[in-house]
Scaffold this active site. Structure first.
Site, PDB file in Angstrom:
ATOM      1  N   GLY A   1     -53.177  20.700 -76.268  1.00  0.00           N
ATOM      2  CA  GLY A   1     -52.381  20.115 -77.357  1.00  0.00           C
ATOM      3  C   GLY A   1     -53.258  19.895 -78.557  1.00  0.00           C
ATOM      4  O   GLY A   1     -54.415  19.452 -78.435  1.00  0.00           O
TER       5      GLY A   1
ATOM      6  N   ARG B   1     -61.272  26.702 -79.569  1.00  0.00           N
ATOM      7  CA  ARG B   1     -59.873  27.139 -79.709  1.00  0.00           C
ATOM      8  C   ARG B   1     -59.621  27.409 -81.190  1.00  0.00           C
ATOM      9  O   ARG B   1     -59.800  26.526 -82.029  1.00  0.00           O
ATOM     10  CB  ARG B   1     -58.883  26.043 -79.234  1.00  0.00           C
ATOM     11  CG  ARG B   1     -59.097  25.484 -77.838  1.00  0.00           C
ATOM     12  CD  ARG B   1     -58.586  26.348 -76.706  1.00  0.00           C
ATOM     13  NE  ARG B   1     -57.243  26.868 -76.826  1.00  0.00           N
ATOM     14  CZ  ARG B   1     -56.134  26.292 -76.315  1.00  0.00           C
ATOM     15  NH1 ARG B   1     -56.221  25.146 -75.675  1.00  0.00           N
ATOM     16  NH2 ARG B   1     -54.944  26.863 -76.422  1.00  0.00           N
TER      17      ARG B   1
ATOM     18  N   ASN C   1     -46.849  27.533 -82.674  1.00  0.00           N
ATOM     19  CA  ASN C   1     -46.711  26.674 -81.494  1.00  0.00           C
ATOM     20  C   ASN C   1     -46.839  27.543 -80.246  1.00  0.00           C
ATOM     21  O   ASN C   1     -46.935  28.769 -80.329  1.00  0.00           O
ATOM     22  CB  ASN C   1     -45.362  25.932 -81.527  1.00  0.00           C
ATOM     23  CG  ASN C   1     -45.298  24.797 -80.510  1.00  0.00           C
ATOM     24  OD1 ASN C   1     -46.256  24.031 -80.367  1.00  0.00           O
ATOM     25  ND2 ASN C   1     -44.204  24.680 -79.796  1.00  0.00           N
ATOM     26  N   LYS C   2     -46.863  26.913 -79.102  1.00  0.00           N
ATOM     27  CA  LYS C   2     -46.984  27.614 -77.802  1.00  0.00           C
ATOM     28  C   LYS C   2     -46.083  28.846 -77.752  1.00  0.00           C
ATOM     29  O   LYS C   2     -44.918  28.786 -78.128  1.00  0.00           O
ATOM     30  CB  LYS C   2     -46.593  26.638 -76.696  1.00  0.00           C
ATOM     31  CG  LYS C   2     -46.546  27.206 -75.296  1.00  0.00           C
ATOM     32  CD  LYS C   2     -47.882  27.703 -74.801  1.00  0.00           C
ATOM     33  CE  LYS C   2     -48.921  26.602 -74.818  1.00  0.00           C
ATOM     34  NZ  LYS C   2     -50.285  27.085 -74.555  1.00  0.00           N
TER      35      LYS C   2
ATOM     36  N   ASP D   1     -48.738  23.439 -83.347  1.00  0.00           N
ATOM     37  CA  ASP D   1     -50.197  23.334 -83.326  1.00  0.00           C
ATOM     38  C   ASP D   1     -50.786  23.508 -84.723  1.00  0.00           C
ATOM     39  O   ASP D   1     -51.902  23.055 -84.993  1.00  0.00           O
ATOM     40  CB  ASP D   1     -50.791  24.354 -82.361  1.00  0.00           C
ATOM     41  CG  ASP D   1     -50.465  23.991 -80.919  1.00  0.00           C
ATOM     42  OD1 ASP D   1     -49.344  24.283 -80.482  1.00  0.00           O
ATOM     43  OD2 ASP D   1     -51.310  23.368 -80.257  1.00  0.00           O
TER      44      ASP D   1
END
Lengths: 363, 363
Positions: free
Chosen positions: B74, B116, B264-265, B254
């Site tokens: 997250g 990341r 986002n995911k 994100d």
């Protein structure tokens, strides 16, 4: 994109095509009746190809539960398995009281019909097999049903081969094709024909939760045929389309309506909407056409399976629980995609625009 | 649907709201620096809630690998974890040569930044923490970074709470809400506030392959708050929408661009396209607004994770291989949804139409 009209000038295909090495390309590889023992033999598709397990059944109830528990999956295969199940009932019927045999055969047919509500093949083959059996009389019943079901499997194999070859005409060298679940024998034949034609095809297999048919059956079929295959999760197709990494979406259908709706493994609608949004063609491998008894999507029962299946993932080493306790789950096995999201439906008689699918029967 | 304008007449919320019982509503529940031992303590989100494991790290490399391996996930949480990781580097720097300490701190910051690429919080907190540390000097460096990161966690908690409360204003009693992955503390606060307001909300959690964050983290948060939760697979949302069984799609981001794109995911784009197709509103929990350094989606790196993760499913009892051998896999961790598919973005400063998201900074 040119969609050939039904029965267009496609050259009739020779039947002497080199045999497709995919196990699922020939249904006799995965299901059959063993004359010697009087048993139905089914490949367990829940474990294949991690384990190649053939289960043997000597009762109708055994076959019915195997269908419900997805030992055998996919519209035509599960219908064939049910048909072979009826042979078992006919065997038992031989030794029954003269008055009871036909009644018991009807009960067995009903039990098999109740296993899965959505796919249409089951609902064609079982009534027809029952009719054939009753007409043949108590003594000849089992053999008559077996002959009928075996001829249907043979016919289905030929349908799949013709459908796959028509579909191969739609593929271009270098195509990157999204597919969902396992589109069965026609998918194998489509890819095999394209390969023989020298076209390099890259399959993107949507893994298809919760049973992972894409990660197992589609992927394994590609491996067996030497076709490049990349696995994605069910939520990734739109992203790949947005990157220009997919060219076409191709899947099968468990039932098609006369007005061009298709019912297929849940997740298909989502891929179809994404393909439409990004302007990608969506082709359906429609085998032997629409269900003549289903004019519109309104009448299609969508099977809801045990939500418990969504709480777990089953893999090579067994089953793990992937969800917490204390929640519910919803597991509709299929969804319905409307004709305006479908570019064309490929059948054993040629390629149809979805809204003209009803002309299949006059083609 | 009325989208309140930014900083509209929503009543300022009191901060004395009854504490939200969801563990993920307060980031200090899942990550912290242990002063006594000089270690970073992280809840392992890959196993939670099947196992509540807190891992302890005493090196920067340990924290960096934990972030890469998704012990912490997250946007904000992984950024906080990285910030605490820099405290460890600052601790080591105390005993280093006078000339080397700042260089080593910079190397540590770079290592943490490289974990990341997609989420923006990491790329704000680490440079700022480094700056704070360097300004404080060799002796005070660690404490200064820790104070800064803790204040950021505290600020982030408040942002999440405000964002969640604004979002709760968009919910109606009886709403059936699709969500994807875990939308974090703001999702918890949104649902908690709605519950306190007497609204009954039903969450449909998309399980989110391959890590099942929806089946674990979102579902568990619902259980902890006593909110009804139904699990679906990632391919089912369009089908549920077609049945009229969903009212809204709500997830987090994100990274958000100044022109209103959200990252986002992976899977979010597919749900968003389906919601748009069926006319459902899509709200984004946007926490503290867009990334001022990302004007458009063109500059967002999409992290590709190890394809091996897609070949397996990890559950309560361990890991099983769910795909065959001999294929490839593609695992982009995120996708990008354009502003015209988004109804509104909810932040700690109010609710913004996506194309006006750049006005967040002047609001």
């Amino acid at each position: 994109m040119n969609v050939p009209t039904p029965n267009s000038a496609l050259t009739p295909h020779s039947s002497s095509l080199p045999a497709c090495p995919a196990v699922l390309a020939d249904r006799f590889n995965t299901l059959r009746y063993d004359q010697a023992t009087g048993e139905v033999v089914l490949l367990d598709r829940r474990q294949y190809p991690f384990q190649t397990l053939y289960h043997r059944y000597d009762t109708v109830e055994g076959v019915a539960v195997a269908i419900e528990e997805m030992v055998v999956q996919g519209g035509p295969p599960l219908a064939y398995a049910a048909g072979l199940g009826l042979v078992l009932a006919a065997n038992e019927a031989k030794s029954e009281e003269r008055g009871a045999w036909s009644e018991n055969l009807e009960l067995a047919a009903q039990r098999l019909l109740n296993t899965r509500p959505t796919a249409d093949d089951l609902h064609h083959i079982i009534p027809k097999a029952l009719e054939v059996g009753l007409s043949a009389g108590q003594e000849q019943c089992a053999q008559a049903i077996l002959d009928y079901v075996n001829s249907e499997i043979q016919r289905g194999n030929e349908v799949a081969q013709r459908c796959g070859r028509y579909a191969a005409e739609l593929l271009q060298d270098g195509d990157r094709i999204l597919t969902h679940c396992i589109a069965g024998a026609a998918l194998c034949w489509m890819l095999w024909q394209a390969k023989l034609d020298g076209k390099q095809i890259h399959v993107y297999a949507s893994e298809t939760r919760p049973y992972f048919q894409g990660a197992r059956l589609t992927a394994q079929s590609c491996v067996e045929m030497g076709i490049e295959c990349t696995l994605i999760s069910d939520g990734m197709s739109a992203h790949l389309m947005s990157l220009g990494r997919l060219d076409k979406f191709i899947c099968a259908a468990d039932r098609m309506t006369l007005d061009g709706h298709i019912t297929n493994k849940v997740g298909t609608l989502q891929h179809a909407i994404a393909a439409h949004y990004f302007g990608l063609p969506f082709y359906v491998l429609g085998y032997d056409g629409p269900d003549p008894n289903t004019p519109t999507a309104a009448g299609i029962p969508i099977e809801e399976r045990n939500p418990d299946e969504l709480f777990h993932a089953t893999g090579r080493e067994g089953k793990v629980r992937t969800a917490v306790e204390g929640i519910r789950a919803y597991y509709p096995a299929f969804d319905i995609t409307p004709p305006h999201l479908i570019t064309a439906i490929v059948t054993d008689k040629g390629i149809f625009p979805p809204t003209l699918l009803h002309t299949y029967f006059s083609s």
